[in-house]
Enzyme design. Structure first.
Site, mmCIF file in Angstrom:
data_model
loop_
_atom_site.group_PDB
_atom_site.id
_atom_site.type_symbol
_atom_site.label_atom_id
_atom_site.label_comp_id
_atom_site.label_asym_id
_atom_site.label_seq_id
_atom_site.Cartn_x
_atom_site.Cartn_y
_atom_site.Cartn_z
ATOM 1 N N ASP A 147 0.949 -1.189 -0.089
ATOM 2 C CA ASP A 147 -0.060 0.003 0.128
ATOM 3 C C ASP A 147 1.013 1.135 -0.002
ATOM 4 O O ASP A 147 2.246 0.999 0.283
ATOM 5 C CB ASP A 147 -0.896 0.008 1.401
ATOM 6 C CG ASP A 147 -1.712 1.102 1.277
ATOM 7 O OD1 ASP A 147 -2.271 1.460 0.471
ATOM 8 O OD2 ASP A 147 -1.727 1.832 2.617
ATOM 9 N N ASP A 199 -1.890 -1.032 6.038
ATOM 10 C CA ASP A 199 -2.006 -0.396 7.501
ATOM 11 C C ASP A 199 -3.860 -0.071 7.559
ATOM 12 O O ASP A 199 -3.891 0.322 8.461
ATOM 13 C CB ASP A 199 -1.303 0.693 7.607
ATOM 14 C CG ASP A 199 -1.703 2.032 7.043
ATOM 15 O OD1 ASP A 199 -2.173 1.912 5.617
ATOM 16 O OD2 ASP A 199 -1.756 3.221 7.486
#
Length: 661
Positions: free
Chosen positions: A350, A542
């Site tokens: 990400d 996250d």
């Protein structure tokens, strides 16, 4: 559950104790490493073994130094054999009721002991359990290391704190008395009792015991603190947000307990064939007895075939690796994930909050003619301090603001920016270009920039532009290079952000493959597509939008203890400190753990095979069973020592992060 219950494979004393302990609630001291029943049982067995040793010494001395024809040596040997027989038989019966690979060793030793009784070899009948008890004590001590690590973590919050009550009074309370919403005051040297949010004060936090971060971390109001860390300087006022098992430390303890009790894939495979192995060993023993007529050789084959070394090969190494990982701030939910991590071949990562810090910062300043850059920065910081918007907070951190009293009237326009009137009557506007346009001010062409763009004006005149962006983590380029060196050459940057922003970040960290403007379901599809192409992706994220992808990957890693709860629960591994270099550390540790397991299995299988051959050809001497027991325990301890070498794995001293180019 103790380490004995989870992994110990020592026969007789080990499994009788462990199987009972599975259903026995701990009593006595709640912080003890073993329950009262376990301690009492092990202590009793040790006493019986010591008394049996003395009886055997009396028998030998009497036989060879006093009177060989006396009945005293036989009586002493019989007494020694009777003392150590009950634990062996009890463990064997328990293993029949609760079949397991560990119980297989109990059954083999019990059969060997009964055969010794039947053949009249009382010395072997007594020595064999004694040797195995001694071996079990050493194994037990080695495997209790994981329990000691868990208790050490629990002691991190075994402290008192000063709670600030709403009526202005204060009181000393323990961590267990705190509830979310409480405010505590932390002074230099105090340990943080629970996760919380800093309301006031500045300090440096020692996070080494929790996250492996060797350098103290500076914290300011608005930042979060984790239970178990130590405040080194300054006084902090902290609002408690999570207590007990909900804290990051509580999750670490829970994950270590789960990992301790988990059975590695290798152990499950061995258990599947435990029955067939027992039948094979009994057949070989019977064949040796029929071929040679030697009871000693038959007993030696039985004892030599005990699979303790093989059984402990994976658990011992896995426990050591999990303890080392925790020391480096890497949380591994189970031994299977540790093993699978060694096989990953690609990286899907990400962007926001993972490759980047997730916090906006000032990147560039463009001033209008006649406007000093310092004045524009100071004005932006002052106006930013008057708003709670993320862009405003980033501007407030970019320079030293003026006094807030400089502005008498401040109005925030939702989604546009804010207007403020200074004491001298000047009207200031700060926000998106649309804010100025709405007031009839022409801001001119908007600078070409991927991140947030803020313009400022004074009394209708443009003062300049402040360009912000989410900064790449300083260690990110180095971490991506390390992963490529480890074989993860296929790297995909996956983000819901714009393509131009993603490409800029990808260029800085060295990732070419970009998937931008992707929704959570699209992220999962990208991971599944990577798997269909034959890759085993390591997925790192996250946020909530990363949860599906984390679950779909071969291994999912959540970045930082402050990741969302959904991401933490979906991930297989958690990095307590958001340092991307720990990805390489985790992979290297996993591969070293696998090599250690393979070495231990090879040593265990090879040594067991050699002992069986030597025993079958009666090469272990007259007391072949006792010699086989001694050599068998030597191989088990060698495997534990080899697994203990993992504890020397240390990458906590990583170099300081360097700014990315």
């Amino acid at each position: 559950m103790s380490a004995t219950t989870a992994f110990s494979s020592a026969p007789s004393v080990g499994r009788g104790l462990s199987q009972h302990a599975q259903n026995a609630a701990p009593s006595g001291n709640p912080g003890a490493l073993m329950s009262l029943t376990e301690r009492w049982t092990l202590g009793t067995q040790l006493v019986l073994a010591m008394v049996a040793c003395w009886l055997l010494m009396i028998a030998l001395v009497w036989k060879y130094l006093i009177s060989a024809g006396s009945a005293v040596p036989d009586l002493a040997a019989t007494g020694a054999a009777l003392l150590v027989a009950p634990p062996v038989l009890s463990a064997a019966l328990t293993s029949l009721r609760h079949p397991s690979l560990h119980g297989l060793t109990d059954q083999i030793v019990a059969v060997a002991m009964l055969a010794s009784w039947a053949s009249g070899d009382l010395l072997t009948a007594a020595l064999l359990p004694i040797v195995m008890i001694i071996g079990h004590v050493f194994e037990e001590r080695s495997l209790l290391g994981s329990q000691e690590a868990i208790r050490a973590l629990e002691r991190l919050v075994d402290t008192t704190s000063l709670r600030l009550n709403p009526d202005g009074t204060t009181e000393d309370v323990t961590a267990s008395q705190l509830v979310p919403g409480d405010c505590v005051e932390l002074r230099p040297g105090d340990r943080v009792p629970a996760d919380g949010l800093i309301l006031a004060g500045h300090s440096s936090l020692d996070m080494a015991s929790l996250t492996g971060e060797s350098v103290p971390v500076e914290v300011v109001p608005g930042e979060r603190v984790l239970a178990g860390t130590i405040s080194l300087s300054g006084v902090l006022t902290v609002e408690i947000t999570r207590v007990g098992g909900e804290t990051a430390l509580g999750q670490i303890i829970a994950l270590m307990e789960v990992a301790e009790e988990a059975r590695p894939p290798l152990t499950r495979l061995l258990e599947r064939y435990a029955g067939r192995y027992m039948a094979l060993i009994m057949t070989i023993s019977a064949a040796v007895w029929f071929a040679s007529g030697s009871t000693s050789a038959m007993l030696a084959v039985l004892v030599a075939s005990c699979p303790c070394a093989v059984v402990l090969a994976a658990p011992a190494a896995s426990i050591a690796a999990i303890a080392v990982a925790a020391r480096h701030g890497i949380l591994i939910r189970g031994t299977a994930f540790l093993e699978h991590l060694a096989d990953v071949t690609s990286l899907v990562i990400d962007k926001t909050g993972t490759l980047t810090t997730g916090r906006l910062s000032l990147e560039r300043v463009i001033t209008a003619p006649g406007v000093a850059e310092a004045d524009l920065l100071s004005l932006g910081a002052t106006l930013g301090s008057l708003s709670a918007h993320p862009v405003s907070r980033a501007l407030a951190r970019s320079a030293v603001p003026l006094s807030k009293s400089t502005f008498s009237d401040v109005q925030e326009e939702h989604g546009l920016g804010l207007r403020a009137v200074a004491q001298d009557g000047s009207l200031f506007l700060m926000g998106r270009p649309a804010l100025l346009t709405g007031e009839g001010i022409d801001p001119g062409p908007t600078p070409d920039h991927d991140g947030p763009v803020v313009c400022l004006s004074r009394n209708g005149g443009l003062m300049g532009w402040l360009l912000l962006s989410d900064t790449v983590r300083p260690e990110a380029p180095e971490a991506m290079r390390t992963l490529r060196d480890l074989g993860l050459s296929r790297q995909i940057l996956l983000t819901g952000d714009r393509l131009s922003v993603a490409q800029r970040v990808g260029e800085k960290v060295g990732i070419i493959a970009i998937e931008a403007e992707v929704l959570p379901a699209g992220k999962m599809s990208c991971v599944l597509n990577d798997i269909e192409q034959g890759h085993l992706p390591l997925v790192v994220g996250d946020g909530i939008n990363d949860a599906l992808a984390l679950r779909a990957g071969a291994i999912g890693i959540a970045m930082g203890a402050e990741s969302t709860d959904v991401a933490l629960s979906s991930a297989d591994i958690v990095l307590m400190q958001p340092d991307l270099r720990r990805l390489g550390t985790a992979i290297r540790l996993s591969r070293r753990c696998r090599r250690t397991i393979q070495t231990n299995v090879a040593m265990g299988v090879g040594w067991t095979g050699i002992l069986i051959i030597c025993a079958a050809f009666n090469l272990l001497g007259a007391q072949g069973a006792v010699m086989a027991a001694v050599l068998h325990n030597a191989s088990t301890l060698a495997g534990l020592a080899n697994a203990g070498r993992l504890l020397r794995f240390d990458e906590t001293g990583l170099p300081e992060r360097k700014p990315s180019s």
